[in-house]
Design an enzyme around this catalytic site. Structure first.
Site, PDB file in Angstrom:
ATOM      1  N   TYR A  13     -22.050   9.008 -10.332  1.00 15.28           N
ATOM      2  CA  TYR A  13     -21.763   8.005  -9.287  1.00 15.28           C
ATOM      3  C   TYR A  13     -21.089   6.822  -9.940  1.00 15.28           C
ATOM      4  CZ  TYR A  13     -23.211   8.987  -4.554  1.00 15.28           C
ATOM      5  OH  TYR A  13     -23.247   9.457  -3.278  1.00 15.28           O
ATOM      6  N   GLU A  32     -19.477   3.937  -7.927  1.00 11.99           N
ATOM      7  CA  GLU A  32     -18.942   3.015  -6.914  1.00 11.99           C
ATOM      8  C   GLU A  32     -18.353   1.777  -7.573  1.00 11.99           C
ATOM      9  OE1 GLU A  32     -22.295   4.143  -5.799  1.00 11.99           O
ATOM     10  OE2 GLU A  32     -22.178   4.115  -3.601  1.00 11.99           O
ATOM     11  N   ASP A  65       4.122   8.027   4.165  1.00  9.35           N
ATOM     12  CA  ASP A  65       3.153   9.066   3.793  1.00  9.35           C
ATOM     13  C   ASP A  65       3.996  10.215   3.236  1.00  9.35           C
ATOM     14  OD1 ASP A  65       1.598  11.325   3.732  1.00  9.35           O
ATOM     15  OD2 ASP A  65       0.760  11.088   5.738  1.00  9.35           O
ATOM     16  N   THR A 116      -1.075  12.921  -0.577  1.00 13.04           N
ATOM     17  CA  THR A 116      -2.099  13.833  -1.073  1.00 13.04           C
ATOM     18  C   THR A 116      -1.631  14.272  -2.457  1.00 13.04           C
ATOM     19  OG1 THR A 116      -0.963  15.622   0.078  1.00 13.04           O
ATOM     20  CG2 THR A 116      -2.920  14.713   1.143  1.00 13.04           C
ATOM     21  N   LYS A 132      -0.237  19.097  -2.747  1.00 20.21           N
ATOM     22  CA  LYS A 132       0.855  19.877  -2.130  1.00 20.21           C
ATOM     23  C   LYS A 132       1.944  20.096  -3.191  1.00 20.21           C
ATOM     24  CE  LYS A 132      -0.351  18.482   2.544  1.00 20.21           C
ATOM     25  NZ  LYS A 132      -1.100  17.222   2.654  1.00 20.21           N
ATOM     26  N   ARG A 192      -7.256  18.810  -4.646  1.00 18.84           N
ATOM     27  CA  ARG A 192      -7.328  18.332  -3.269  1.00 18.84           C
ATOM     28  C   ARG A 192      -7.784  16.875  -3.272  1.00 18.84           C
ATOM     29  NH1 ARG A 192      -6.557  21.159   1.088  1.00 18.84           N
ATOM     30  NH2 ARG A 192      -5.820  22.665  -0.403  1.00 18.84           N
TER      31      ARG A 192
HETATM   32  N1  DSN Z   1      -2.701  20.188   6.888  1.00 22.00           N
HETATM   33  C1  DSN Z   1      -1.564  19.641   6.201  1.00 22.00           C
HETATM   34  C2  DSN Z   1      -0.350  20.460   6.400  1.00 22.00           C
HETATM   35  O1  DSN Z   1      -0.484  21.657   6.456  1.00 22.00           O
HETATM   36  O2  DSN Z   1       0.748  19.943   6.485  1.00 22.00           O
HETATM   37  C3  DSN Z   1      -1.318  18.226   6.523  1.00 22.00           C
HETATM   38  O3  DSN Z   1      -2.457  17.504   6.414  1.00 22.00           O
END
Ligand code: DSN
Length: 409
Positions: free
Chosen positions: A50, A52, A196, A222, A225, A231
């Site tokens: 932890y 924080e 984003d 994120t 990707k 993740r």
């Molecule tokens: N679920 C993602 C996507 O497939 O684009 C976006 O959050």
């Protein structure tokens, strides 16, 4: 493996998922395969901790090594994206976006975002998301003629509505986004510029897509990707907004950071800083284009006529097959993709007119243009023979054979 002896139910599911990933073709545009080093960091003892607070200002003791990994993740992300300030603690993309709204908006404030039906994201103001419930979200979309973002229309809406923030970025948009133009539009009305870049982050940090980080107020992404990390998510912003963003992430929205994931973010950012990652990003785009050309040769209609990035949006109307059925029969053939709305879709989101295909995962496996052309042929064969189950079985076998030369783990 310890898990095998202790919990066969979970262990079997992991083994089967590994087989599925190895034997099939992953074309979901938001998915990728992380390196073994990233996997190891995610499965490390940092999950026990932890911490924080922020680096060197924690609420619990024993954080000297957590501070090292969080500092590394921050420094590497700064270098990758040329960012002034980075918060690496967001658990994932949706909370990261929520933290940005918390930092810059009051309840009921107006902001503009691309509608989900046109390629945006739930968290860009959809009514079922907290972003659309707590704030007054004004949507924008794409032009009906070109199926590309209509910047004049965005400017017109922005001038009329005077939103406090404009969010750009998309999840199903195959073309480049003109972030400079969007920044100009935001500046004209003194709105916060927020991008984003979740889908295209790996292209932005390698120069294959314009990187908004140096000139936007705030950018979220994120990490799992095109960036090929664990993740999770990060938020990057101008130094002047640093305190606001940090407070919004913790303590306003989140509790303790996921230190094992942050360790993996540090590893992934280290990988993305290497020259090989640039080659990877370039190949991601070449592969998406090759798949698109192959599909066009089989008379598939691509939304906007093609792609500049890692994904394709395929309109199946002329193929007389709904998106849901296409997704199902491709899945049965070992080809994974998702049904997707196309701009101005006349069908419902549960059974839309299109599918979305992406190249990041197959590129990580080592696929090049020739293999992508073959993928196009398989997709065509399955869809053209939609009532013939034997074709699906045959394609699945052919895919399995090819995949033997492209082992993931
Ligand atoms: N679920 C993602 C996507 O497939 O684009 C976006 O959050």
């Amino acid at each position: 493996m310890f898990i095998e002896k202790q919990d066969s139910a979970v262990s079997d599911a992991i083994k089967n998922e590994t087989k599925r990933q190895n034997k099939g073709l992953e074309l979901i545009a938001s998915e990728n395969y992380v390196s073994k080093a990233v996997l190891e960091a995610m499965g490390s003892v940092f999950t026990n901790k932890y911490s924080e607070g922020y680096s060197h200002k924690r609420y619990y003791s024993g954080n000297e090594f957590v501070d090292i990994i969080e500092d590394l993740a921050i420094e590497r992300a700064k270098q990758l994206f040329n960012a002034e300030h980075v918060n690496v603690q967001p658990y994932s993309g949706s909370p990261a976006n929520q933290a940005v709204y918390i930092a810059f908006l009051n309840l009921g404030d107006k902001f503009m975002g691309m509608s989900l039906a046109m390629g945006g994201h739930l968290t860009h103001g959809h009514k079922v998301s907290v972003s659309g419930m707590h704030y007054n979200a004004i949507p924008y979309g794409v032009s009906k003629e070109t199926e590309t973002i209509d910047y004049d229309e965005i400017r017109e809406i922005a001038q009329k509505e005077k939103p406090k923030l404009i969010v750009s970025g998309a999840t199903a948009y195959p073309r480049k986004i003109d972030f400079k133009k969007l920044k100009e539009i935001a500046d004209e009305i003194e709105a916060v510029s927020f991008a984003d870049i979740a889908h295209i982050a790996g292209l932005c940090c390698t120069g294959f897509h314009e990187n908004p980080v140096p000139f936007f107020d705030v950018v979220s992404t994120t990490t799992h990707k095109t960036l090929r990390g664990p993740r999770g998510a990060i938020i990057m912003c101008k130094e002047e907004h640093a305190q606001k963003i940090d407070k919004a992430v913790f303590p306003c929205l989140q509790g303790g950071p996921h230190d094992h994931i942050n360790a993996a973010k540090a590893v992934a950012f280290g990988e993305a800083l290497k020259p090989d990652f640039k080659k990877y990003a370039e190949q991601v785009i070449k592969n998406a284009k090759a798949l698109g050309e192959s599909l066009q040769d089989f008379d598939f209609r691509l939304v906007s006529g093609g792609t500049d990035n890692h994904l394709l949006l395929v309109d199946l109307t002329n193929k007389n097959i709904p998106g849901k059925e296409a997704e199902t029969i491709l899945d049965e053939s070992g080809i994974y993709c998702n049904k997707n709305m196309i701009p101005f879709d006349t069908q419902s989101p549960f059974n839309p007119s299109g599918i979305r295909l992406g190249s990041p995962a197959l590129t990580s496996r080592g696929f090049k243009e020739d293999e992508m052309k073959q993928v196009g042929e398989w997709i065509n064969r399955v869809i053209e023979n939609k009532s013939d189950e034997s074709i699906r079985k045959k394609v699945k076998e052919e895919i399995k054979e090819l995949c033997k030369n492209f082992v993931i783990y």
